[in-house]
Design a protein around this motif. Sequence first.
Motif, PDB file in Angstrom:
ATOM      1  N   THR A  73      27.932  44.839  24.356  1.00  0.00           N
ATOM      2  CA  THR A  73      27.947  45.062  25.906  1.00  0.00           C
ATOM      3  C   THR A  73      27.023  46.080  26.424  1.00  0.00           C
ATOM      4  N   GLN A  74      27.014  47.089  25.894  1.00  0.00           N
ATOM      5  CA  GLN A  74      26.212  48.496  26.047  1.00  0.00           C
ATOM      6  C   GLN A  74      24.656  48.382  25.707  1.00  0.00           C
ATOM      7  N   PHE A  75      24.347  47.631  24.657  1.00  0.00           N
ATOM      8  CA  PHE A  75      23.122  47.330  24.465  1.00  0.00           C
ATOM      9  C   PHE A  75      22.453  46.377  25.440  1.00  0.00           C
ATOM     10  N   VAL A  76      23.065  45.454  25.741  1.00  0.00           N
ATOM     11  CA  VAL A  76      22.410  44.508  26.468  1.00  0.00           C
ATOM     12  C   VAL A  76      22.543  44.991  27.900  1.00  0.00           C
ATOM     13  N   ALA A  77      23.607  45.818  28.273  1.00  0.00           N
ATOM     14  CA  ALA A  77      23.427  46.374  29.849  1.00  0.00           C
ATOM     15  C   ALA A  77      22.259  47.169  29.794  1.00  0.00           C
ATOM     16  N   SER A 155      40.655  33.831  14.139  1.00  0.00           N
ATOM     17  CA  SER A 155      39.124  34.009  13.469  1.00  0.00           C
ATOM     18  C   SER A 155      38.208  33.228  14.532  1.00  0.00           C
ATOM     19  N   LEU A 156      38.619  31.989  15.020  1.00  0.00           N
ATOM     20  CA  LEU A 156      37.714  31.496  16.172  1.00  0.00           C
ATOM     21  C   LEU A 156      37.357  32.282  17.370  1.00  0.00           C
ATOM     22  N   SER A 157      38.560  33.174  17.767  1.00  0.00           N
ATOM     23  CA  SER A 157      38.260  34.119  18.711  1.00  0.00           C
ATOM     24  C   SER A 157      37.322  35.052  18.488  1.00  0.00           C
ATOM     25  N   LEU A 158      37.451  35.559  17.195  1.00  0.00           N
ATOM     26  CA  LEU A 158      36.371  36.508  16.937  1.00  0.00           C
ATOM     27  C   LEU A 158      34.994  36.070  16.811  1.00  0.00           C
ATOM     28  N   MET A 159      34.867  34.710  16.411  1.00  0.00           N
ATOM     29  CA  MET A 159      33.599  33.966  16.783  1.00  0.00           C
ATOM     30  C   MET A 159      32.883  33.919  18.093  1.00  0.00           C
ATOM     31  N   ILE A 160      33.690  33.909  19.131  1.00  0.00           N
ATOM     32  CA  ILE A 160      33.318  33.547  20.501  1.00  0.00           C
ATOM     33  C   ILE A 160      33.200  34.932  21.136  1.00  0.00           C
ATOM     34  N   SER A 161      33.931  36.041  20.559  1.00  0.00           N
ATOM     35  CA  SER A 161      33.874  37.239  21.308  1.00  0.00           C
ATOM     36  C   SER A 161      32.387  38.219  21.516  1.00  0.00           C
ATOM     37  N   PRO A 162      31.547  37.855  20.785  1.00  0.00           N
ATOM     38  CA  PRO A 162      30.241  38.465  21.017  1.00  0.00           C
ATOM     39  C   PRO A 162      29.491  37.583  22.115  1.00  0.00           C
ATOM     40  N   ILE A 163      29.739  36.328  22.347  1.00  0.00           N
ATOM     41  CA  ILE A 163      29.078  35.794  23.557  1.00  0.00           C
ATOM     42  C   ILE A 163      29.691  36.251  24.768  1.00  0.00           C
ATOM     43  N   LEU A 164      31.126  36.610  24.863  1.00  0.00           N
ATOM     44  CA  LEU A 164      31.560  37.018  26.178  1.00  0.00           C
ATOM     45  C   LEU A 164      31.197  38.568  26.119  1.00  0.00           C
ATOM     46  N   ALA A 165      30.875  39.254  25.163  1.00  0.00           N
ATOM     47  CA  ALA A 165      30.286  40.685  25.479  1.00  0.00           C
ATOM     48  C   ALA A 165      29.280  40.387  25.790  1.00  0.00           C
ATOM     49  N   PHE A 166      28.396  39.662  25.447  1.00  0.00           N
ATOM     50  CA  PHE A 166      26.961  39.397  25.949  1.00  0.00           C
ATOM     51  C   PHE A 166      26.959  39.201  27.402  1.00  0.00           C
ATOM     52  N   PHE A 167      27.554  38.227  27.898  1.00  0.00           N
ATOM     53  CA  PHE A 167      27.760  38.003  29.374  1.00  0.00           C
ATOM     54  C   PHE A 167      28.160  39.102  30.176  1.00  0.00           C
ATOM     55  N   GLU A 168      29.218  40.126  29.526  1.00  0.00           N
ATOM     56  CA  GLU A 168      29.513  41.318  30.332  1.00  0.00           C
ATOM     57  C   GLU A 168      28.256  42.177  30.416  1.00  0.00           C
ATOM     58  N   GLY A 169      27.551  42.229  29.277  1.00  0.00           N
ATOM     59  CA  GLY A 169      26.354  42.995  29.407  1.00  0.00           C
ATOM     60  C   GLY A 169      25.340  42.647  30.636  1.00  0.00           C
ATOM     61  N   LEU A 170      25.196  41.281  30.612  1.00  0.00           N
ATOM     62  CA  LEU A 170      24.482  40.699  31.533  1.00  0.00           C
ATOM     63  C   LEU A 170      25.014  40.965  33.084  1.00  0.00           C
ATOM     64  N   ASP A 171      25.936  41.747  33.205  1.00  0.00           N
ATOM     65  CA  ASP A 171      26.629  41.942  34.415  1.00  0.00           C
ATOM     66  C   ASP A 171      27.254  40.651  35.100  1.00  0.00           C
ATOM     67  N   ARG A 172      27.735  40.159  34.137  1.00  0.00           N
ATOM     68  CA  ARG A 172      28.541  38.789  34.553  1.00  0.00           C
ATOM     69  C   ARG A 172      30.103  39.189  34.315  1.00  0.00           C
ATOM     70  N   VAL A 173      30.441  40.412  34.265  1.00  0.00           N
ATOM     71  CA  VAL A 173      31.802  40.741  34.188  1.00  0.00           C
ATOM     72  C   VAL A 173      32.889  40.024  35.059  1.00  0.00           C
ATOM     73  N   LYS A 174      32.608  39.634  36.282  1.00  0.00           N
ATOM     74  CA  LYS A 174      33.432  38.914  37.027  1.00  0.00           C
ATOM     75  C   LYS A 174      33.576  37.456  36.591  1.00  0.00           C
ATOM     76  N   GLU A 175      32.532  36.804  36.134  1.00  0.00           N
ATOM     77  CA  GLU A 175      32.772  35.610  35.608  1.00  0.00           C
ATOM     78  C   GLU A 175      33.500  35.511  34.256  1.00  0.00           C
TER      79      GLU A 175
END
Length: 455
Positions: A73-77, A155-175
Amino acid sequence: MLKLIKKSSSKIGIDGAIAYTVLSRIIQAGGGVITLLFVARCLTKVEQGYYYTFGSILAIQIFFELGLSGIITQFVAHENANLTWNDQTSFVGSSESSSRLASLLRFTVKWFAVLSVLLIFGLLIAGYVFFNKYGKENVAVNWQIPWIILSLTTSLSLMISPILAFFEGLDRVKEVAKIRLVQQVMQLVLVLLMFFLGFKLFSVPVAAIISFLVFPIWIFFGNKKKILIFIWNKLDKWGVNYRLEIFPYQWKIALSWISGYFIFQLFNPVLFATEGAIVAGQMGMTLAVLNAIFSLAFSWMSTKVPVFSGLIAQKEYDKLDNLFNTTLIQSTLLNLLALTTLFGIVFILRHFEVKIGGKNFADRFLPNLPMLFMMIPILLNHVVASWATYMRCHKKEPMLIPSVVIGILCSVSTLTLGNYFGVLGLTLGYMILTVIGFIWTYFIFRTKKKEWHNG
């Protein structure tokens, strides 16, 4: 009326991202209270011990994720600060930042896919060994299949977590907060339904695996897939070097997170092994409410990470400090109010021996004094976590040594005091160490803030 609501919300620091996140936390907290009633009514005290100890062992995912989602999230931001979005699915701007975003995306997707496979095997083995060793006398408890389902979902949640973190870094925190809210509501409804239908320990695993589907549907059946493909194809000659850029930062975060496991997650397994499932269940139920309060109050801070990171990238330190200080005051007051209310409610229920469904509900929580010893650290840890977030948004980790030292001391305290003095000694030792960590972190925060900003 709508304008009045917006104006009032603005004064207490509630924007769109916080609104969805806070609503999610309120539902989590309110739903948690209802869930506590169902747990007390539908599970035996022994099953309650398994129910909450499940969560403590599932937390070993920390050893696999190692704080990387927050770093993403921080690096993407930082890179997103150099880009201008044309619409919802494309942007223009620095070619270097675009390429580095693509590099980050490719790395995180591949890395977390491997980690998720490793995690499921780690969870299955850890759960089998622990519950077989310390739960032999509980032959009537069917924990094996629920544990397998929970391991898979985690385990599945861990797989999806970086995608959510990526979108938060793109300032899509609200979404992201909005979709988390949908998932939260869906899981809560399913959990309560499963309890009502008599699924017992199967309730949470079944609800978790079904509600998890919200995330892949959100990504693959909306414009999020287009965004990811657009960024994926932006790879050029510039890339993020994991070994040189991320790892020097991550290993410090990782040690801090691992230390956090030994600080926060040892209570239930230790009590399960030394005092039995019933006491572990009391600790688990107490921690469930306290963690919900912490999450609710910390929403004010966590949703500001992309904003903090962007202001730091642009060296707008005055704006950064004004926003941080306001957010810290608002969130700390909320934390204090919620903790005071909780203690008052449990105290009254216990004093008047209020029964719900024929059962003394307050007995499912820790006694008053140990519960107070666990509440004080929740308030102090909120401030500590806020200071740590501020510092980590600078892409630095000055909390390594305090985290490791407090983690080691807390592990020793939990194992020794818990063994010799029971739950009272365990909670008292934890509170004393939290006070020490609070003072230590304050001096680090003041020193590093002056050093980085003046430099």
